[in-house]
Design a protein around this motif. Structure first.
Motif, mmCIF file in Angstrom:
data_model
loop_
_atom_site.group_PDB
_atom_site.id
_atom_site.type_symbol
_atom_site.label_atom_id
_atom_site.label_comp_id
_atom_site.label_asym_id
_atom_site.label_seq_id
_atom_site.Cartn_x
_atom_site.Cartn_y
_atom_site.Cartn_z
ATOM 1 N N SER A 1 0.824 -1.213 0.000
ATOM 2 C CA SER A 1 0.000 0.000 0.000
ATOM 3 C C SER A 1 0.857 1.262 0.000
ATOM 4 C CB SER A 1 -0.944 0.002 1.210
ATOM 5 O OG SER A 1 -0.226 -0.049 2.433
ATOM 6 N N LEU A 2 1.932 1.285 0.788
ATOM 7 C CA LEU A 2 2.755 2.493 0.870
ATOM 8 C C LEU A 2 3.538 2.737 -0.416
ATOM 9 C CD1 LEU A 2 4.082 2.335 4.542
ATOM 10 C CD2 LEU A 2 2.409 3.908 3.598
ATOM 11 N N TRP A 3 4.185 1.699 -0.928
ATOM 12 C CA TRP A 3 4.997 1.882 -2.137
ATOM 13 C C TRP A 3 4.129 2.027 -3.385
ATOM 14 C CZ3 TRP A 3 10.150 2.781 -2.648
ATOM 15 C CH2 TRP A 3 10.924 2.672 -1.487
ATOM 16 N N GLY A 4 2.875 1.639 -3.275
ATOM 17 C CA GLY A 4 1.989 1.778 -4.427
ATOM 18 C C GLY A 4 1.278 3.109 -4.501
ATOM 19 N N LEU A 5 1.348 3.901 -3.430
ATOM 20 C CA LEU A 5 0.630 5.186 -3.442
ATOM 21 C C LEU A 5 1.481 6.292 -2.807
ATOM 22 C CD1 LEU A 5 -2.010 6.654 -4.131
ATOM 23 C CD2 LEU A 5 -2.893 5.993 -1.893
ATOM 24 N N LEU A 6 1.633 6.278 -1.500
ATOM 25 C CA LEU A 6 2.313 7.366 -0.800
ATOM 26 C C LEU A 6 3.756 7.555 -1.279
ATOM 27 C CD1 LEU A 6 2.658 9.437 1.509
ATOM 28 C CD2 LEU A 6 3.148 7.521 3.033
ATOM 29 N N ILE A 7 4.553 6.493 -1.194
ATOM 30 C CA ILE A 7 5.964 6.633 -1.561
ATOM 31 C C ILE A 7 6.112 6.798 -3.067
ATOM 32 C CG2 ILE A 7 8.233 5.521 -1.480
ATOM 33 C CD1 ILE A 7 7.431 4.258 1.157
ATOM 34 N N LYS A 8 5.235 6.211 -3.837
ATOM 35 C CA LYS A 8 5.260 6.390 -5.285
ATOM 36 C C LYS A 8 5.103 7.873 -5.643
ATOM 37 C CE LYS A 8 3.046 4.686 -9.528
ATOM 38 N NZ LYS A 8 4.242 3.994 -10.068
ATOM 39 N N ILE A 9 4.162 8.547 -4.980
ATOM 40 C CA ILE A 9 3.959 9.975 -5.242
ATOM 41 C C ILE A 9 5.177 10.765 -4.780
ATOM 42 C CG2 ILE A 9 2.543 11.991 -4.673
ATOM 43 C CD1 ILE A 9 0.167 10.059 -4.340
ATOM 44 N N ARG A 10 5.667 10.475 -3.591
ATOM 45 C CA ARG A 10 6.845 11.190 -3.078
ATOM 46 C C ARG A 10 8.023 11.092 -4.037
ATOM 47 N NH1 ARG A 10 7.554 9.243 3.197
ATOM 48 N NH2 ARG A 10 5.876 10.445 4.172
ATOM 49 N N ARG A 11 8.321 9.878 -4.489
ATOM 50 C CA ARG A 11 9.510 9.662 -5.291
ATOM 51 C C ARG A 11 9.350 10.233 -6.706
ATOM 52 N NH1 ARG A 11 12.924 5.712 -2.805
ATOM 53 N NH2 ARG A 11 12.888 6.352 -0.620
ATOM 54 N N GLU A 12 8.259 9.903 -7.363
ATOM 55 C CA GLU A 12 8.120 10.298 -8.769
ATOM 56 C C GLU A 12 7.773 11.765 -8.933
ATOM 57 O OE1 GLU A 12 6.476 7.594 -11.560
ATOM 58 O OE2 GLU A 12 6.681 5.867 -10.206
ATOM 59 N N PHE A 13 7.254 12.396 -7.899
ATOM 60 C CA PHE A 13 7.029 13.838 -7.934
ATOM 61 C C PHE A 13 8.202 14.611 -7.312
ATOM 62 C CE2 PHE A 13 2.097 14.156 -8.351
ATOM 63 C CZ PHE A 13 2.214 13.698 -9.661
ATOM 64 N N GLN A 14 9.301 13.909 -7.084
ATOM 65 C CA GLN A 14 10.539 14.536 -6.601
ATOM 66 C C GLN A 14 10.290 15.415 -5.371
ATOM 67 O OE1 GLN A 14 12.521 16.415 -9.953
ATOM 68 N NE2 GLN A 14 11.992 14.716 -11.311
ATOM 69 N N GLN A 15 9.519 14.866 -4.443
ATOM 70 C CA GLN A 15 9.247 15.577 -3.183
ATOM 71 C C GLN A 15 10.394 15.251 -2.230
ATOM 72 O OE1 GLN A 15 5.322 14.021 -2.434
ATOM 73 N NE2 GLN A 15 4.355 15.461 -3.845
ATOM 74 N N VAL A 16 11.475 15.988 -2.399
ATOM 75 C CA VAL A 16 12.762 15.623 -1.814
ATOM 76 C C VAL A 16 12.928 16.081 -0.368
ATOM 77 C CG1 VAL A 16 13.901 15.539 -4.060
ATOM 78 C CG2 VAL A 16 13.823 17.698 -2.795
ATOM 79 N N ILE A 17 12.002 16.914 0.106
ATOM 80 C CA ILE A 17 12.077 17.426 1.476
ATOM 81 C C ILE A 17 10.788 17.067 2.212
ATOM 82 C CG2 ILE A 17 12.258 19.479 2.934
ATOM 83 C CD1 ILE A 17 14.784 18.995 1.376
ATOM 84 N N ASN A 18 10.948 16.563 3.433
ATOM 85 C CA ASN A 18 9.799 16.317 4.303
ATOM 86 C C ASN A 18 9.941 17.219 5.535
ATOM 87 O OD1 ASN A 18 8.667 14.682 6.840
ATOM 88 N ND2 ASN A 18 7.481 14.092 5.057
ATOM 89 N N ILE A 19 8.877 17.932 5.872
ATOM 90 C CA ILE A 19 8.905 18.856 7.015
ATOM 91 C C ILE A 19 7.859 18.424 8.035
ATOM 92 C CG2 ILE A 19 8.798 21.269 7.741
ATOM 93 C CD1 ILE A 19 9.034 22.051 4.813
ATOM 94 N N ARG A 20 8.275 18.323 9.286
ATOM 95 C CA ARG A 20 7.344 17.976 10.353
ATOM 96 C C ARG A 20 7.626 18.823 11.592
ATOM 97 N NH1 ARG A 20 7.107 11.305 10.064
ATOM 98 N NH2 ARG A 20 6.291 11.176 7.929
ATOM 99 N N PRO A 21 6.685 19.667 11.993
ATOM 100 C CA PRO A 21 6.862 20.474 13.204
ATOM 101 C C PRO A 21 6.404 19.732 14.460
ATOM 102 C CG PRO A 21 4.851 21.114 12.096
ATOM 103 C CD PRO A 21 5.458 20.013 11.270
ATOM 104 N N ALA A 22 6.913 20.194 15.588
ATOM 105 C CA ALA A 22 6.417 19.734 16.892
ATOM 106 C C ALA A 22 6.522 20.913 17.846
ATOM 107 C CB ALA A 22 7.230 18.556 17.416
ATOM 108 N N LYS A 23 5.467 21.151 18.614
ATOM 109 C CA LYS A 23 5.471 22.282 19.533
ATOM 110 C C LYS A 23 4.648 21.954 20.767
ATOM 111 C CE LYS A 23 2.970 25.945 18.422
ATOM 112 N NZ LYS A 23 1.912 26.031 19.453
ATOM 113 N N TYR A 24 4.905 22.701 21.834
ATOM 114 C CA TYR A 24 4.051 22.586 23.009
ATOM 115 C C TYR A 24 2.694 23.169 22.652
ATOM 116 C CZ TYR A 24 2.203 23.096 27.707
ATOM 117 O OH TYR A 24 1.412 23.015 28.818
ATOM 118 N N PHE A 25 1.681 22.332 22.665
ATOM 119 C CA PHE A 25 0.360 22.692 22.164
ATOM 120 C C PHE A 25 -0.570 22.939 23.349
ATOM 121 C CE2 PHE A 25 -3.326 22.344 19.381
ATOM 122 C CZ PHE A 25 -2.811 22.686 18.127
ATOM 123 N N ARG A 26 -1.038 24.153 23.465
ATOM 124 C CA ARG A 26 -1.904 24.494 24.598
ATOM 125 C C ARG A 26 -3.140 23.606 24.621
ATOM 126 N NH1 ARG A 26 -4.262 29.599 25.224
ATOM 127 N NH2 ARG A 26 -4.564 29.649 22.972
ATOM 128 N N GLY A 27 -3.428 23.076 25.781
ATOM 129 C CA GLY A 27 -4.609 22.229 25.916
ATOM 130 C C GLY A 27 -4.320 20.750 25.791
#
Length: 351
Positions: free
Chosen positions: A87-113
């Motif tokens: 499932s991952l290599w057939g959709l998610l990773i396929k899109i990432r690789r073939e669309f040259q999405q070479v950077i992944n960004i993920r934030p983390a912060k102290y979230f009120r509540g």
């Protein structure tokens, strides 16, 4: 009026619940802004699609997606029916690789509540830039022989181009934030790729003398994410190290269900893709209790990508005010439904 055309793939499990919720929020945010509108085209590519067609997306799926300005993805996976690597290599990773999405960004912060599992969470606000195209997740390797003599080889591939690209992106972000960049390494144990990573990091740093830097071994860095996350600003990491660190980041926020991510194409040839960190959680699908915050925060990152930074920040502030007032789903200590959280976010946006 600026029309933004977005391809939507709800995917599997709770993706089919939280994606529609996030689209409602995006439309409400566009109404508040007044200068933009969205056109969403939805595609049913998922494990359901695989069971019907023997593939996660049609042969011309990428050509279809290429015409959009962004891809908004929910969640992929239902291992009881389709193996994860299929499932991952057939959709998610396929899109990432073939669309040259070479950077992944993920934030983390102290979230009120939110109730962080940390004893003293302080006020951390960090951003992990993950190299997204090579490294430990390369497709080079194989398996040989059977039985006692079976061998599995997985090669990690680090190119100067890919490594430097991720680092320059991270340095640029650090300049816009608090001016500090941490490099995740393991050059004391991985004798070829990680010393190479360190060398490239030092070379790139010469072009950013105004940015302070630290290189930290990944095992210590993982521990520091738990013991002192507030000291970090931007962190740049290889594909595997970044993947691990960002799950820790989600955990110390108080729940993986709120963590967002962006997969960025830098050359403008293909759209970027926006997806939450959480999985499809098929065990709670259909119960109406899925946490929509991860998908909505992901929508905020898409607004940032389109250049609507103030609107994106306003949206995140509203989401944080909702959680602070106790309107949250069961996974993060509340009793509200997906619908109740979404409706309250929209109400406050419109207010």
């Amino acid at each position: 009026m600026k029309l933004l055309e977005v391809a939507v793939i709800p995917g599997d499990g709770i993706g089919k619940e939280v994606v529609p919720a996030a689209l409602e929020v995006l439309n409400a945010a566009a109404d508040v802004h007044g200068g933009i509108s969205f056109r969403f085209d939805s595609f049913p590519w998922s494990c359901d699609y695989y069971e019907q067609h023997g593939k996660m997306m049609p042969e011309d799926g990428l050509q279809t997606l290429q015409n959009f300005e962004a891809v908004f993805l929910g969640a992929v996976g239902d291992p009881a029916r389709v193996p994860d690597h299929v499932s991952l290599w057939g959709l998610l990773i396929k899109i990432r690789r073939e669309f040259q999405q070479v950077i992944n960004i993920r934030p983390a912060k102290y979230f009120r509540g939110l109730s962080s599992p940390l004893l003293r969470p302080n006020d951390f606000d960090l951003l992990v830039v993950r190299e997204n195209s090579e490294g430990e997740y390369s497709e080079i390797g194989g398996r040989l022989h059977k039985g006692d003599d079976e061998i599995a080889i997985q090669n990690a591939v680090f190119t100067r181009k890919g490594t430097e690209r991720a680092m320059r992106y991270a340095f640029d972000l650090a300049r816009k934030r608090r001016g500090h960049l941490t490099s995740a390494t393991k050059s004391n144990g991985i004798v070829y790729s990680m010393p190479f990573w360190d060398e490239v990091f030092k070379d790139v740093h010469k072009d950013y003398p105004d940015v302070q830097t630290t290189s930290t071994h990944i095992d210590a860095l993982a521990a520091f994410f738990v013991t002192k996350p507030q000291v970090f600003d931007v962190v740049v990491a290889s594909n595997l190290f970044g993947d691990i660190l960002t799950d820790i980041g989600a955990a110390i926020m108080g729940g993986i269900g709120i963590a967002p991510a962006a997969n960025i194409n830098l050359n403008g040839k293909y759209p970027s893709m926006f997806e939450p960190v959480h999985g499809s959680a098929p065990d709670i699908y259909g119960l109406g209790i899925a946490n929509p915050i991860g998908q909505i925060w992901t929508a905020k990152m898409m607004l940032d990508h389109f250049g609507y930074l103030e609107l994106g920040q306003h949206l995140l502030d509203v989401v944080e005010s909702v959680t602070y007032d106790g309107i949250k789903t069961k996974d993060i200590g509340g009793s509200a439904t997906t619908r109740e959280v979404t409706s309250e976010i929209i109400r406050r946006l419109q207010k």
